[in-house]
Enzyme design. Structure first.
Site, PDB file in Angstrom:
ATOM      1  N   HIS A 151      -8.328   1.861  -4.376  1.00 52.22           N
ATOM      2  CA  HIS A 151      -9.247   1.627  -3.470  1.00 52.22           C
ATOM      3  C   HIS A 151      -9.850   3.070  -3.107  1.00 52.22           C
ATOM      4  CE1 HIS A 151      -9.906   0.320   1.155  1.00 52.22           C
ATOM      5  NE2 HIS A 151     -11.165   0.606   0.423  1.00 52.22           N
ATOM      6  N   MET A 166      -8.357   8.533  -0.531  1.00 55.74           N
ATOM      7  CA  MET A 166      -9.175   9.191   0.420  1.00 55.74           C
ATOM      8  C   MET A 166      -9.600  10.626   0.455  1.00 55.74           C
ATOM      9  SD  MET A 166      -6.896   7.761   3.792  1.00 55.74           S
ATOM     10  CE  MET A 166      -6.423   6.088   4.024  1.00 55.74           C
ATOM     11  N   ASP A 205      -7.129  -5.965   3.849  1.00 51.40           N
ATOM     12  CA  ASP A 205      -6.396  -4.740   4.187  1.00 51.40           C
ATOM     13  C   ASP A 205      -6.628  -4.282   5.402  1.00 51.40           C
ATOM     14  OD1 ASP A 205      -5.085  -2.590   3.843  1.00 51.40           O
ATOM     15  OD2 ASP A 205      -6.380  -1.571   2.602  1.00 51.40           O
ATOM     16  N   HIS A 225      -1.333  -1.144  -4.161  1.00 53.11           N
ATOM     17  CA  HIS A 225      -2.604  -0.788  -3.575  1.00 53.11           C
ATOM     18  C   HIS A 225      -2.559   0.793  -3.371  1.00 53.11           C
ATOM     19  CE1 HIS A 225      -6.248  -1.546  -1.173  1.00 53.11           C
ATOM     20  NE2 HIS A 225      -6.098  -0.495  -0.678  1.00 53.11           N
ATOM     21  N   SER A 245       0.961  -1.325   0.099  1.00 54.19           N
ATOM     22  CA  SER A 245       0.047  -0.075   0.092  1.00 54.19           C
ATOM     23  C   SER A 245       0.873   1.229   0.112  1.00 54.19           C
ATOM     24  CB  SER A 245      -0.822   0.139   1.281  1.00 54.19           C
ATOM     25  OG  SER A 245      -1.672   1.332   1.280  1.00 54.19           O
ATOM     26  N   ASP A 258      -4.779   3.788  -2.262  1.00 52.04           N
ATOM     27  CA  ASP A 258      -5.652   4.454  -1.286  1.00 52.04           C
ATOM     28  C   ASP A 258      -6.033   5.744  -1.378  1.00 52.04           C
ATOM     29  OD1 ASP A 258      -6.353   2.063   0.386  1.00 52.04           O
ATOM     30  OD2 ASP A 258      -4.360   2.279   1.338  1.00 52.04           O
ATOM     31  N   MET A 289     -11.666   5.126  -1.091  1.00 48.77           N
ATOM     32  CA  MET A 289     -12.360   5.440   0.364  1.00 48.77           C
ATOM     33  C   MET A 289     -12.939   6.884   0.097  1.00 48.77           C
ATOM     34  SD  MET A 289      -9.855   3.508   3.217  1.00 48.77           S
ATOM     35  CE  MET A 289      -8.471   3.999   1.859  1.00 48.77           C
ATOM     36  N   MET A 338     -11.708  -5.056   4.963  1.00 48.75           N
ATOM     37  CA  MET A 338     -11.003  -4.192   5.709  1.00 48.75           C
ATOM     38  C   MET A 338     -10.934  -4.806   6.953  1.00 48.75           C
ATOM     39  SD  MET A 338     -10.100  -1.810   3.911  1.00 48.75           S
ATOM     40  CE  MET A 338      -9.369  -0.778   5.189  1.00 48.75           C
TER      41      MET A 338
END
Length: 210
Positions: free
Chosen positions: A67, A38, A176, A34, A9, A36, A69, A138
């Site tokens: 991913h 946000m 994750d 990965h 990640s 992330d 979020m 998660m």
């Protein structure tokens, strides 16, 4: 023997040198990274967006597992696809028309993933498991790196593995949150195909032997 993938990640990488982080991931023999994303609403923090993903894409052939979020992911999938995402994973908890969004991700030529937070049961996504390419469990509450894995979440991995086997589904089962040398065996034994590791990987302390 089942093939498993390590997906480091970027959340735990040095944000000032993400190009080197990609090289470290590639040199470690990984196929996935990965990413992330946000938005400061669905989770408290803000990370990076489409321009960063686009700027990194020319430097690697790693599979970009983005991913999301974020709230209203349906407003972002096209731009992340254009930026270079291979997999686009969004949260069950973040939008209403989940099946429609999965179809759209497929229509634009990308792999579709669904993610659930620790408080969401597997049963909530039972109706769309036949349609997704990845399910991301998660095992921490999303938003921050370096958290401890919530042990009760591991049973969700086993449940999803059983459902996959019984129905002949094809999704990759990804995990994750808090995966390190002390916890990786439990998630792999439960059935994880893709193991996301951030802090442990980038600290150099993670032993991946699967």
């Amino acid at each position: 023997m089942k093939k498993r993938f390590l997906s480091p990640s970027l959340l735990s990488a040095d944000f000032s040198d993400l190009k080197s982080a990609l090289k470290k991931i590639k040199d470690s023999g990984c196929e996935f990274v990965h990413i992330d994303v946000m938005d400061g609403h669905f989770v408290p923090q803000i990370t990076y967006g489409q321009p960063v993903v686009k700027s990194l894409r020319p430097y690697t052939d790693l599979l970009f597992d983005v991913h999301l979020m974020v709230e209203r992911p349906e407003e972002m999938v096209d731009s992340f696809a254009e930026a270079g995402a291979d997999y686009i994973t969004f949260h069950y908890e973040s939008t209403v028309h989940i099946h429609r969004l999965i179809q759209h991700i497929h229509d634009i030529g990308k792999k579709a993933g669904i993610s659930i937070v620790p408080s969401t049961p597997v049963s909530a996504i039972s109706e769309i498991l036949a349609d997704v390419d990845m399910v991301l469990v998660m095992t921490v509450n999303p938003g921050f790196g370096g958290q401890k894995l919530i042990p009760s979440c591991v049973k969700k991995i086993s449940e999803l593995e059983q459902i996959k086997y019984e129905n002949g589904y094809k999704y990759l089962l990804s995990v994750d949150g808090g995966v390190n040398n002390d916890t990786v065996e439990s998630v792999v034994n439960a059935g994880a195909d893709v193991v996301v590791s951030g802090s442990a990987f980038f600290s150099g302390s993670f032993d991946w032997e699967y």
